[in-house]
Motif scaffolding. Structure first.
Motif, PDB file in Angstrom:
ATOM      1  N   UNK A  34       0.840  -1.204   0.000  1.00 13.87           N
ATOM      2  CA  UNK A  34       0.000   0.000   0.000  1.00 13.87           C
ATOM      3  C   UNK A  34       0.872   1.250   0.000  1.00 13.87           C
ATOM      4  N   UNK A  35       0.499   2.221  -0.843  1.00 11.98           N
ATOM      5  CA  UNK A  35       1.192   3.513  -0.850  1.00 11.98           C
ATOM      6  C   UNK A  35       0.160   4.623  -0.718  1.00 11.98           C
ATOM      7  N   UNK A  36       0.385   5.534   0.217  1.00 10.84           N
ATOM      8  CA  UNK A  36      -0.516   6.678   0.428  1.00 10.84           C
ATOM      9  C   UNK A  36       0.179   7.931  -0.081  1.00 10.84           C
ATOM     10  N   UNK A  37      -0.406   8.563  -1.098  1.00  9.36           N
ATOM     11  CA  UNK A  37       0.205   9.751  -1.703  1.00  9.36           C
ATOM     12  C   UNK A  37      -0.023  11.009  -0.883  1.00  9.36           C
ATOM     13  N   UNK A  53       5.685  12.407  -5.327  1.00  7.56           N
ATOM     14  CA  UNK A  53       5.993  11.263  -4.467  1.00  7.56           C
ATOM     15  C   UNK A  53       5.419   9.971  -5.054  1.00  7.56           C
ATOM     16  N   UNK A  54       4.195  10.044  -5.585  1.00  8.60           N
ATOM     17  CA  UNK A  54       3.574   8.887  -6.216  1.00  8.60           C
ATOM     18  C   UNK A  54       4.378   8.447  -7.439  1.00  8.60           C
ATOM     19  N   UNK A  55       4.855   9.414  -8.216  1.00 11.88           N
ATOM     20  CA  UNK A  55       5.638   9.110  -9.401  1.00 11.88           C
ATOM     21  C   UNK A  55       6.940   8.390  -9.023  1.00 11.88           C
ATOM     22  N   UNK A  56       7.586   8.858  -7.977  1.00 13.44           N
ATOM     23  CA  UNK A  56       8.824   8.222  -7.523  1.00 13.44           C
ATOM     24  C   UNK A  56       8.567   6.797  -7.048  1.00 13.44           C
ATOM     25  N   UNK A  57       7.439   6.595  -6.374  1.00 11.80           N
ATOM     26  CA  UNK A  57       7.098   5.250  -5.905  1.00 11.80           C
ATOM     27  C   UNK A  57       6.880   4.314  -7.091  1.00 11.80           C
TER      28      UNK A  57
END
Length: 348
Positions: A34-37, A53-57
Motif C-alpha cells: 500500500x502507498x498513500x500519496x 511522491x507517487x511518481x517516484x514510488x
C-alpha cells in the motif's frame, strides 16, 4: 478490492496507491503493498508534491501498468505515470460524469492522450463516453462489475428471521430495500413517494434504507410528511448487506444517474426481483418484466405500481430466481478478473 484479491499472482503483482488514508486501510488492509500519496487538493504545493511522491514510488517499484479509478485518482495517477515514464495507463469509467465541472471535463480531455485504453463497466457507459468525450470505440473495453457469490455461502439458514427480529419486523411482512448512499443523485425522494403508494396497498410493508449521507435529515423529514415513519427504517452504513438482502423481498434502485449499479447486482445475487430506474447499464442486468421492472427516472407512481404488483402476485419468487440465474451468467467475479488480467497482458 475483489480484483486485487483474485488476480493471478503468478502473472501480476498488484500495488494499491491511494490519495488519502483511512483507519481501515492502515490497520486492516493486507492484500498487497500500500502507498498513500497524501493528496487532499491539487490546488496546493502539498498536492503537487504528492503527485511527485507517487511518481517516484511507481518508478522505484518498477511498475509497468497504472490503472486509475475515479476523478481525482485519474488526474494524480495519470500524471504520476507520465512523469515515471510508464507507457501503459488504463483509465476507468464507472459513472457518467454527472458531477464533472466544465474545468474538470477539460482536464479529463487533456489527460486522454496519455491513456492507453479505458475500462467501462457497462455498454451504456461506453456509448456515453464515445458520444460525450469523443473516445474511439476500440479504446474502450467493457468489463462488467463482478460479484463474489461465496459471501452467501456462510450465511445461516435462519438469517431472514434473525435480521427481521432484530429490526422488529414481522416474519410475514413484506420488506422492500434500497442500498445507496444518501445523496441527491440516488433520488431517495422518488423511492419514498413510491413507498407511500405501496403502503396504501400493502400496509404491513416495511422499507429499509441502507446507506449514509448528507440527505438523511431531509429524507427523515419527508418520511414524517408522508406518514411513513413507522414503516421506513434508516439503517445507516452497514457491513452486513448480504444478510439484510436475505431478509428482503424486493430490491430498488431510484438513481438519476449511474454507470452500472453494484446494488442491482447484489439484489440479483440475493435472488431478489429488482425495480430500477432506467439509468446506465441497468438494462444489461434487468430484463424488464422477467427479473424485475424498469421505470423512468423520477416516476414514483410507476415505481410504486410495480413494487405493489410484485408484492401482490405470485411472480416475486419466480422473478427472484431469474435474477439469481442472470447474475451468475453475466456478473461472475471470475469473468471480471480474467478479462482485466487479459487487458494487462495484451497492453504489455
Amino acid at each position: 478490492l475483489m480484483l486485487i484479491k483474485h488476480l493471478d499472482r503468478a502473472k501480476i503483482q498488484p500495488y494499491l496507491c491511494v490519495l488519502r488514508k483511512s483507519d481501515w486501510l492502515v490497520n486492516e488492509f493486507d492484500l498487497c503493498p500500500l502507498f498513500v500519496a497524501d493528496i487532499n487538493s491539487f490546488k496546493s504545493v502539498k498536492g503537487l508534491l504528492g503527485i511527485h511522491s507517487l511518481s517516484r514510488f511507481l518508478k522505484g517499484q518498477g511498475i509497468t501498468i497504472v490503472q486509475t479509478h475515479f476523478r481525482d485518482a485519474s488526474i494524480a495517477g495519470t500524471l504520476a505515470a507520465k512523469f515515471a515514464g510508464i507507457q501503459t495507463v488504463l483509465g476507468t469509467r464507472r459513472n457518467q460524469g454527472y458531477w464533472l465541472t466544465p474545468t474538470e471535463k477539460v482536464i479529463q480531455n487533456y489527460l486522454d492522450k496519455w491513456i492507453t485504453c479505458y475500462i467501462a463497466n457497462s455498454h451504456n457507459t461506453k456509448l456515453w463516453q464515445m458520444e460525450t468525450e469523443g473516445v474511439a470505440e476500440d479504446r474502450i473495453h467493457v468489463i462488467h462489475n463482478g460479484f463474489d457469490f461465496s459471501v452467501f455461502d456462510s450465511i445461516p439458514a435462519d438469517v431472514r428471521q434473525t435480521i427481521r427480529a432484530a429490526m422488529g419486523i414481522p416474519i410475514d411482512a413484506f420488506v422492500v430495500t434500497i442500498v445507496a448512499n444518501l445523496r441527491s443523485v440516488k433520488d431517495h425522494v422518488t423511492f419514498l413517494k413510491a413507498a407511500r403508494l405501496v403502503a396504501d396497498n400493502c400496509p404491513e410493508t416495511r422499507f429499509l434504507i441502507v446507506g449514509e449521507g448528507p440527505e438523511r435529515s431531509g429524507l427523515e423529514d419527508l418520511c414524517k410528511d408522508l406518514g411513513l415513519q413507522s414503516q421506513v427504517i434508516f439503517l445507516g452504513k452497514r457491513t452486513d448487506i448480504p444478510q439484510i438482502l436475505c431478509a428482503s423481498d424486493v430490491g430498488v434502485l431510484s438513481s438519476k444517474s449511474e454507470s452500472f449499479s453494484n446494488a442491482v447486482v447484489e439484489y440479483m445475487a440475493a435472488g431478489l426481483p429488482v425495480v430500477a430506474t432506467d439509468v446506465g447499464g441497468v438494462r444489461e442486468a434487468v430484463d424488464d418484466g422477467i427479473n424485475g421492472f424498469i421505470v423512468p427516472v423520477g416516476n414514483s407512481a410507476l415505481m410504486g405500481k410495480h413494487i405493489t404488483e410484485l408484492l401482490n402476485t405470485n411472480s416475486m419468487d419466480r422473478m427472484g430466481q431469474e435474477s439469481r440465474q442472470r447474475c451468475i451468467e453475466r456478473f461472475a467475479l471470475k469473468s471480471m478478473v480474467e478479462k482485466t488480467g487479459y487487458l494487462y497482458e495484451r497492453f504489455l
